[in-house]
Design a protein around this motif. Structure first.
Motif, short mmCIF file in Angstrom:
data_model
loop_
_atom_site.label_atom_id
_atom_site.label_comp_id
_atom_site.label_asym_id
_atom_site.label_seq_id
_atom_site.Cartn_x
_atom_site.Cartn_y
_atom_site.Cartn_z
N ALA A 1 0.83 -1.20 0.00
CA ALA A 1 0.00 0.00 0.00
C ALA A 1 0.87 1.25 0.00
O ALA A 1 2.10 1.20 0.05
CB ALA A 1 -0.92 0.00 1.23
N TYR A 2 0.18 2.41 -0.03
CA TYR A 2 0.88 3.70 0.01
C TYR A 2 1.18 4.06 1.46
O TYR A 2 0.63 4.99 2.02
CB TYR A 2 0.02 4.79 -0.65
CG TYR A 2 -0.24 4.58 -2.12
CD1 TYR A 2 0.63 5.09 -3.07
CD2 TYR A 2 -1.35 3.88 -2.55
CE1 TYR A 2 0.40 4.90 -4.42
CE2 TYR A 2 -1.59 3.68 -3.89
CZ TYR A 2 -0.71 4.19 -4.82
OH TYR A 2 -0.95 4.00 -6.17
N ILE B 1 -2.90 13.87 -9.89
CA ILE B 1 -1.88 13.43 -8.94
C ILE B 1 -2.06 11.95 -8.61
O ILE B 1 -1.09 11.19 -8.49
CB ILE B 1 -1.94 14.28 -7.66
CG1 ILE B 1 -1.51 15.73 -7.97
CG2 ILE B 1 -1.04 13.71 -6.57
CD1 ILE B 1 -1.66 16.68 -6.80
N ALA B 2 -3.32 11.54 -8.47
CA ALA B 2 -3.59 10.12 -8.16
C ALA B 2 -3.11 9.22 -9.29
O ALA B 2 -2.51 8.16 -9.04
CB ALA B 2 -5.09 9.93 -7.91
N VAL B 3 -3.37 9.61 -10.52
CA VAL B 3 -2.93 8.80 -11.67
C VAL B 3 -1.41 8.73 -11.73
O VAL B 3 -0.83 7.65 -11.93
CB VAL B 3 -3.51 9.38 -12.98
CG1 VAL B 3 -2.89 8.70 -14.19
CG2 VAL B 3 -5.01 9.21 -13.02
N VAL B 4 -0.76 9.89 -11.55
CA VAL B 4 0.70 9.91 -11.58
C VAL B 4 1.27 9.04 -10.45
O VAL B 4 2.24 8.29 -10.66
CB VAL B 4 1.21 11.36 -11.47
CG1 VAL B 4 2.71 11.39 -11.30
CG2 VAL B 4 0.80 12.16 -12.71
N SER B 5 0.67 9.11 -9.27
CA SER B 5 1.15 8.31 -8.15
C SER B 5 0.97 6.82 -8.41
O SER B 5 1.88 6.01 -8.13
CB SER B 5 0.41 8.71 -6.87
OG SER B 5 0.62 10.07 -6.56
N ALA B 6 -0.19 6.44 -8.93
CA ALA B 6 -0.44 5.03 -9.21
C ALA B 6 0.50 4.50 -10.29
O ALA B 6 1.05 3.39 -10.17
CB ALA B 6 -1.89 4.83 -9.63
N ASN B 7 0.71 5.28 -11.33
CA ASN B 7 1.64 4.87 -12.38
C ASN B 7 3.07 4.80 -11.85
O ASN B 7 3.82 3.88 -12.19
CB ASN B 7 1.56 5.84 -13.55
CG ASN B 7 0.25 5.74 -14.31
OD1 ASN B 7 -0.46 4.73 -14.20
ND2 ASN B 7 -0.08 6.75 -15.08
#
Length: 256
Positions: A111-112, A208-214
């Motif tokens: 997880a994060y 930001i969520a997409v960049v973090s997940a990628n």
């Protein structure tokens, strides 16, 4: 015999009667001998002064009326400027943010969380112990592979959720722009602008969520690749390390 008045006197008398309630008129009483009566004497200077006074008074009244109208319009404009915007996009934006946060919170395996990441890299990534058994090496490699696949799936799920927010954001943006264009006062226009900024902030959060997940998926892939390279070196070293030589022994063949 009926006595007729001069035309000028009749006209003056009519004018003076019209102004009698508002302005004083100079009257000179003359007592006639046969039938005691009043006769109006026309005074041109007094009449002109009264007309001028009436004109000035009327002008003042008109100015006062105009001033009251302006003040009333000013109050109306102030009331419009203080009118609150009836539309609020807060609930929709909060739902979009909550949906994206939920997807990030459902991250598989790793997880994060800083503590969990440090522990996972200490146990599964990085240096591979030379004393690890083959079964342990295979189990660790499979665990790292599952983390990588899970990270890629999580990234795609976040991407899908963000794409799903686009339609809701488009509808909300249309409503806010319409409210801004139809605002009746400064407060409504300002509130519509603030909500548009909030919508933009929510879209930035999705980005930001997409960049973090990628980034998480890429990091897991690189970590797996680096650890696999280290494991390969360990296995090659084991293979090349000299061990116990061949020891002859008795062999039985063909059931002898």
């Amino acid at each position: 015999m009926t006595r007729r008045m001069h035309p000028i006197s009749r006209m003056a008398g009519a004018s003076m009667l019209a102004l009698a309630l508002a302005f004083p008129v100079t009257l000179t009483p003359i007592l006639t001998s046969p039938a005691h009566a009043w006769r109006i004497v026309y005074d041109p200077s007094n009449y002109a002064q009264n007309v001028l006074t009436a004109a000035r008074t009327l002008e003042q009244i008109n100015n006062q009326i105009t001033s009251l109208q302006n003040e009333a319009q000013m109050l109306i404009n102030q009331a419009r400027n203080l009118t609150s915007l009836p539309h609020s996009s807060l609930q929709q934006l909060q739902q979009n943010v909550s949906r994206t946060q939920q997807l990030l919170g459902e991250a598989q395996n790793l997880a994060y969380d800083v503590g969990q990441i440090d522990q996972a890299f200490q146990n599964q990534y990085g240096n591979v112990a030379l004393s690890s058994t083959d079964a342990q090496l295979v189990a660790d490699a499979r665990s790292r592979w599952e983390n990588t696949v899970g990270g890629l799936q999580d990234a795609m799920r976040v991407q899908a959720g963000v794409v799903g927010n686009i339609d809701a954001n488009r509808s909300e943006m249309t409503d806010l722009v319409s409210e801004s264009q139809n605002a009746v006062g400064a407060l409504q226009a300002t509130q519509a602008g603030n909500q548009l900024l909030a919508l933009q902030s929510q879209q930035i959060s999705d980005l930001i969520a997409v960049v973090s997940a990628n980034g998480r998926a890429d990091a897991l892939s690189e970590a797996e690749r680096a650890t696999a390279a280290q494991q390969g070196r360990i296995q090659r070293e084991r293979f090349l390390t000299s061990g116990t030589g061949y020891q002859p022994g008795n062999a039985r063949m063909f059931n002898n």
